[in-house]
Design an enzyme around this catalytic site. Sequence first.
Site, PDB file in Angstrom:
ATOM      1  N   PHE A 266       0.841  -1.204   0.000  1.00  0.00           N
ATOM      2  CA  PHE A 266       0.000   0.000   0.000  1.00  0.00           C
ATOM      3  C   PHE A 266       0.873   1.250   0.000  1.00  0.00           C
ATOM      4  O   PHE A 266       1.864   1.322   0.741  1.00  0.00           O
ATOM      5  CB  PHE A 266      -0.863   0.072   1.270  1.00  0.00           C
ATOM      6  CG  PHE A 266      -1.819  -1.057   1.475  1.00  0.00           C
ATOM      7  CD1 PHE A 266      -3.130  -0.981   1.012  1.00  0.00           C
ATOM      8  CD2 PHE A 266      -1.428  -2.200   2.170  1.00  0.00           C
ATOM      9  CE1 PHE A 266      -4.025  -2.007   1.249  1.00  0.00           C
ATOM     10  CE2 PHE A 266      -2.316  -3.238   2.407  1.00  0.00           C
ATOM     11  CZ  PHE A 266      -3.620  -3.136   1.937  1.00  0.00           C
ATOM     12  N   ASP A 267       0.481   2.244  -0.784  1.00  0.00           N
ATOM     13  CA  ASP A 267       0.964   3.601  -0.561  1.00  0.00           C
ATOM     14  C   ASP A 267       0.264   4.121   0.695  1.00  0.00           C
ATOM     15  O   ASP A 267      -0.723   3.535   1.171  1.00  0.00           O
ATOM     16  CB  ASP A 267       0.628   4.461  -1.786  1.00  0.00           C
ATOM     17  CG  ASP A 267       1.072   5.909  -1.633  1.00  0.00           C
ATOM     18  OD1 ASP A 267       2.072   6.158  -0.949  1.00  0.00           O
ATOM     19  OD2 ASP A 267       0.393   6.789  -2.199  1.00  0.00           O
ATOM     20  N   GLY A 268       0.766   5.249   1.223  1.00  0.00           N
ATOM     21  CA  GLY A 268       0.157   5.802   2.426  1.00  0.00           C
ATOM     22  C   GLY A 268      -0.890   6.855   2.151  1.00  0.00           C
ATOM     23  O   GLY A 268      -2.098   6.600   2.213  1.00  0.00           O
TER      24      GLY A 268
ATOM     25  N   PHE B 262      -1.105  -0.864  -4.337  1.00  0.00           N
ATOM     26  CA  PHE B 262      -2.091   0.208  -4.440  1.00  0.00           C
ATOM     27  C   PHE B 262      -1.404   1.566  -4.322  1.00  0.00           C
ATOM     28  O   PHE B 262      -0.660   1.814  -3.366  1.00  0.00           O
ATOM     29  CB  PHE B 262      -3.132   0.093  -3.319  1.00  0.00           C
ATOM     30  CG  PHE B 262      -3.985  -1.134  -3.377  1.00  0.00           C
ATOM     31  CD1 PHE B 262      -5.082  -1.200  -4.237  1.00  0.00           C
ATOM     32  CD2 PHE B 262      -3.722  -2.226  -2.559  1.00  0.00           C
ATOM     33  CE1 PHE B 262      -5.896  -2.326  -4.274  1.00  0.00           C
ATOM     34  CE2 PHE B 262      -4.524  -3.357  -2.587  1.00  0.00           C
ATOM     35  CZ  PHE B 262      -5.613  -3.404  -3.459  1.00  0.00           C
TER      36      PHE B 262
ATOM     37  N   ASP C 273      -2.093   6.040  -5.445  1.00  0.00           N
ATOM     38  CA  ASP C 273      -3.030   7.023  -5.999  1.00  0.00           C
ATOM     39  C   ASP C 273      -2.424   7.843  -7.132  1.00  0.00           C
ATOM     40  O   ASP C 273      -3.144   8.604  -7.782  1.00  0.00           O
ATOM     41  CB  ASP C 273      -3.502   7.988  -4.894  1.00  0.00           C
ATOM     42  CG  ASP C 273      -2.362   8.865  -4.374  1.00  0.00           C
ATOM     43  OD1 ASP C 273      -2.508  10.103  -4.385  1.00  0.00           O
ATOM     44  OD2 ASP C 273      -1.332   8.305  -3.962  1.00  0.00           O
TER      45      ASP C 273
END
Length: 357
Positions: A208-210, A325, A327
């Site tokens: 995951f990105d943060g 993931f 954004d």
Amino acid sequence: MSGSGPEAAQPSDAAEARLQEAERDWEAAKAFYDNLVSKRPRPPKPQHAITVAVSSRALFDLVEERRIFEEQGVEKYVEYQQENENVTLKPGPAFYFVKALEHVNARLLELYPDDEERFDIVLMTNNHAQVGVRLINSINHYGLTIERFCMTGGKSPVGYLTAYLTNLYLSADSEKVQEAIEAGIASATMFTANKDVTYSDTQLRVAFDGDAVLFSDESEQIVKEQGLDRFFEHEQLNENKPLAQGPLKGFLEDLGKLQKKFYAKNERLNCPIRTFLVTARSAASSGARVLKTLRSWGLEIDEALFLAGAPKGPILVKIRPHIFFDDQMFHIEGAQKLGTIAAHVPYGIAQKYHKSA
């Protein structure tokens, strides 16, 4: 798998009646299946499951079929699919992720044979029912356990996601993913890696990105609008104030709940789930707030990698996640080039800058 906070409203009498009726339906279905002999596990009740809805173009490689649909129309597309319904479809970008979910399920059933808290994969597609035979044949060819289909005949399936109690929606259609995100459902657009890599068969690995993925985009807004120095100052001033949640926080929480089931059986060192935080943040300047936010949520992350603006692709090559993931599309594209299957989360201020670019 869904829950409600202490402030949640109490269900009305009508809603309570519907819940009781649904429970009776499930008990009747269970009684029916209990009388059947099968080696295949029954799908769990949706209210107990972690439901992952996957589109047909995310699960399988349908690039050629999509070209026929766009160039020749729906009738030729359906005709082609029917003529080739015994030709197995090749894996798509979500395929190995789904296989890893099913491995976790198999391990859970070994340890908790009567427990329904596990993954339930639903094929969620706007394909026509006539195409269903090829999809079923391909699913059976690979030995996937996908029992629930939603085929909407050209209509958007997004409206069904809530009815299916969806925890995560993966699609190759960015417009449908955006629609689902706006409806409050954790969603991402899948992108195929540009290189073939080998994925773990024994451990689900999720990266995951943060900001704007696990967390809200509040800090990212400061970076975009006021610059990096102001961002560092803001994060240090607010170090002890938890970040608001982002669209994928719930899915990390779901993974954490399943991890704890393995830990309870003394399987921590052999847990088939491993989670990674891969963030462009700097550890010293802005990392403490991230870690304290996760702690305040009661969530663990197995590995945290603070890259201080360095490219994420080389690190992801070492991790080899089944899904990553993020954004921001430039991180997605960088991951793709080096062989990582990436999923774009269209949430937050980065989408405004991506569109303008």
